[in-house]
Design an enzyme around this catalytic site. Structure first.
Site, mmCIF file in Angstrom:
data_model
loop_
_atom_site.group_PDB
_atom_site.id
_atom_site.type_symbol
_atom_site.label_atom_id
_atom_site.label_comp_id
_atom_site.label_asym_id
_atom_site.label_seq_id
_atom_site.Cartn_x
_atom_site.Cartn_y
_atom_site.Cartn_z
ATOM 1 N N CYS A 1 32.513 48.859 52.025
ATOM 2 C CA CYS A 1 31.324 49.320 52.728
ATOM 3 C C CYS A 1 30.075 48.523 52.382
ATOM 4 O O CYS A 1 28.995 48.787 52.925
ATOM 5 C CB CYS A 1 31.108 50.803 52.461
ATOM 6 S SG CYS A 1 32.535 51.786 52.951
ATOM 7 N N HIS B 1 22.254 53.964 50.548
ATOM 8 C CA HIS B 1 23.638 53.960 51.045
ATOM 9 C C HIS B 1 23.950 55.349 51.602
ATOM 10 O O HIS B 1 24.484 55.466 52.690
ATOM 11 C CB HIS B 1 24.580 53.586 49.909
ATOM 12 C CG HIS B 1 25.982 53.346 50.339
ATOM 13 N ND1 HIS B 1 26.318 52.416 51.300
ATOM 14 C CD2 HIS B 1 27.155 53.919 49.948
ATOM 15 C CE1 HIS B 1 27.631 52.422 51.487
ATOM 16 N NE2 HIS B 1 28.163 53.328 50.685
ATOM 17 N N GLU C 1 23.961 57.794 43.400
ATOM 18 C CA GLU C 1 22.872 56.966 43.916
ATOM 19 C C GLU C 1 21.511 57.605 43.598
ATOM 20 O O GLU C 1 20.561 56.904 43.226
ATOM 21 C CB GLU C 1 23.011 56.763 45.428
ATOM 22 C CG GLU C 1 21.954 55.801 45.985
ATOM 23 C CD GLU C 1 22.187 55.416 47.435
ATOM 24 O OE1 GLU C 1 22.955 56.105 48.127
ATOM 25 O OE2 GLU C 1 21.580 54.413 47.873
ATOM 26 N N LYS D 1 22.820 57.277 57.795
ATOM 27 C CA LYS D 1 24.157 57.811 58.075
ATOM 28 C C LYS D 1 24.112 59.272 58.539
ATOM 29 O O LYS D 1 25.075 59.756 59.117
ATOM 30 C CB LYS D 1 25.055 57.637 56.852
ATOM 31 C CG LYS D 1 25.318 56.166 56.524
ATOM 32 C CD LYS D 1 26.206 55.983 55.328
ATOM 33 C CE LYS D 1 26.438 54.505 55.030
ATOM 34 N NZ LYS D 1 25.230 53.769 54.607
ATOM 35 N N HIS E 1 29.027 56.659 59.197
ATOM 36 C CA HIS E 1 29.315 55.555 58.284
ATOM 37 C C HIS E 1 30.199 54.528 58.995
ATOM 38 O O HIS E 1 31.381 54.784 59.250
ATOM 39 C CB HIS E 1 30.021 56.101 57.047
ATOM 40 C CG HIS E 1 30.096 55.138 55.906
ATOM 41 N ND1 HIS E 1 29.717 53.820 56.009
ATOM 42 C CD2 HIS E 1 30.525 55.309 54.621
ATOM 43 C CE1 HIS E 1 29.901 53.225 54.844
ATOM 44 N NE2 HIS E 1 30.378 54.098 53.990
ATOM 45 N N PHE F 1 34.077 50.848 48.307
ATOM 46 C CA PHE F 1 35.295 51.140 47.556
ATOM 47 C C PHE F 1 35.652 49.923 46.694
ATOM 48 O O PHE F 1 35.388 48.784 47.053
ATOM 49 C CB PHE F 1 36.453 51.429 48.511
ATOM 50 C CG PHE F 1 36.472 52.835 49.059
ATOM 51 C CD1 PHE F 1 35.603 53.804 48.609
ATOM 52 C CD2 PHE F 1 37.392 53.186 50.038
ATOM 53 C CE1 PHE F 1 35.627 55.103 49.109
ATOM 54 C CE2 PHE F 1 37.432 54.480 50.559
ATOM 55 C CZ PHE F 1 36.547 55.436 50.085
#
Length: 407
Positions: A162, A302, A313, A331, A336, A395
């Site tokens: 991502c 993110h 985060e 998002k 996403h 990931f």
């Protein structure tokens, strides 16, 4: 040849908020979640997504191109064409060997494979499309954009899950810094809202299960968040050295001043709970730019809407900044888009700086306890900004952070 920062002279966007930069921006400013039931996912435990409305690759690119390319490539080609037009570049006149393409993708295509597997299971090998492989190879997105625009310099695909789109922009910046090219088109693309994508992410317990409320399912930093919503899209930025951009009279939308990358080295899907990897990428981006925490006036987070990622985060932002600047996560509105997300976030960070306006985080009703962030909600916020960061975490613990400044 060394340059400290590069100019962003063009932006192209294709997202669930709309086809095109201005359509996307207008959609984000509404603060509305765009998740909806997806007919392609009917019958699956998670049967909703954020889909680009009305995208017709054939009408936008021609039937010949759409015949041989999966949707993730088509999305990138449309975004790249818009970015080049926005930069007022003439592909017929530019020095092709001096133009680089760097496009990130995490999941690539996949929309055609179920049909091909059925042919194989039925013993009908001759029915398998001769383009089945080519249309979904990860490198083909950069290759097809290169062919479409006659960009003949370095041509690369990045894949850092991502963070892929943000990584691509950082790599393109480095190509410009090294003198390997004079112009770079960089961004990300993905179309993971396919049955296998939904099923596999569901099995990992990464997706929201709010089937009763798809539009409210993606809830970054909200106390009731339960996972992300699969999306699709693409974003491409045109990057140039500032002196070159000024010499040709280009409009500079913003400056990419810093790029930081790191790895958690911790787990396949979970971020390191202490946030050390993300923190190192953020600090590296600021150091690369020669900037301090006081130079950051906005964070495009993110913000996936998964319980652990948002928590980590938020902790990182609170730890790095004494008083965290205004934060938003796109998002909540557009879900996403995996490998595209970092590039979409970067493009919108530049637009925020240019327009001094921060889009709200959709679906944030009650900030999770202990996060203590200044998250922009409900309506856009007018805010004076000279610098902003855009976070992307993937990931495998792969992290990329970009630092932009006003032009």
């Amino acid at each position: 040849m060394t340059v400290r920062e590069v100019a962003v002279t063009g932006i192209g966007l294709v997202t669930p908020a709309g086809i095109g930069r201005e359509a996307t921006w207008a959609g984000l400013l509404t603060g509305t979640g765009l998740g909806a039931h997806d007919e392609d996912l009917a019958g699956l435990p998670v049967d909703f997504s954020c889909k680009v409305p009305g995208f017709d690759g054939g009408a936008l690119l021609g039937r010949r191109i759409t015949w041989r390319n999966d949707r993730f490539i088509q999305l990138a080609m449309v975004a790249a064409r818009e970015a080049v037009a926005d930069a007022a570049l003439d592909t017929a006149a530019w020095d092709g060997p001096r133009v680089a393409i760097v496009i990130g993708s995490a999941s690539n295509g996949g929309d055609r494979w179920p049909a091909e597997y059925r042919h194989l299971a039925e013993g009908r090998v001759d029915a398998i499309s001769p383009t089945a492989l080519l249309r979904s190879l990860p490198n083909m997105v950069a290759g097809e954009v290169s062919t479409d625009l006659r960009a003949l310099g370095p041509c690369l695909t990045t894949s850092t899950a991502c963070a892929s789109g943000a990584t691509a922009i950082g790599v393109a910046r480095d190509l410009l810094r090294s003198g390997a090219c004079d112009i770079a088109l960089a961004g990300g693309t993905d179309c993971a809202r396919v049955p296998m994508g939904s099923a596999t992410f569901h099995r990992m317990q990464a997706l929201s299960r709010r089937r009763h409320d798809p539009a409210g399912a993606s809830r970054p930093f909200d106390a009731d968040r339960d996972g992300f919503v699969l999306s699709e899209g693409a974003a491409v930025l045109v990057l140039e050295r500032p002196d070159s951009a000024r010499a040709r009279g280009a409009r500079v939308r913003g400056l990419l001043s810093g790029y930081g990358a790191s790895s958690d080295g911790y787990h396949a899907t979970r971020p390191d709970p202490d946030g050390s990897g993300a923190r190192r990428a953020l600090v590296a981006a600021l150091s690369d730019a020669g900037a301090g925490v006081s130079d950051v006036h906005h964070v495009n987070a993110h913000g996936t809407s998964t319980p652990l990622n948002d928590r980590v985060e938020a902790d990182v932002l609170r730890g790095v900044f004494r008083s965290a600047p205004p934060v938003t996560s796109l998002k909540g509105a557009i879900g996403h888009s995996l490998g595209a997300a970092g590039a979409v976030d970067a493009a919108c960070t530049v637009l925020s700086l240019e327009r001094q306006l921060i889009p709200p985080t959709a679906n944030l009703g009650r900030l999770d306890d202990g996060m203590d962030l200044d998250v922009v909600t409900k309506v856009p916020r007018r805010h004076r900004m000279e610098g902003a960061i855009s976070n992307a975490f993937g990931f495998g613990g792969q992290n990329a952070v970009l630092f932009f400044r006003t032009a």
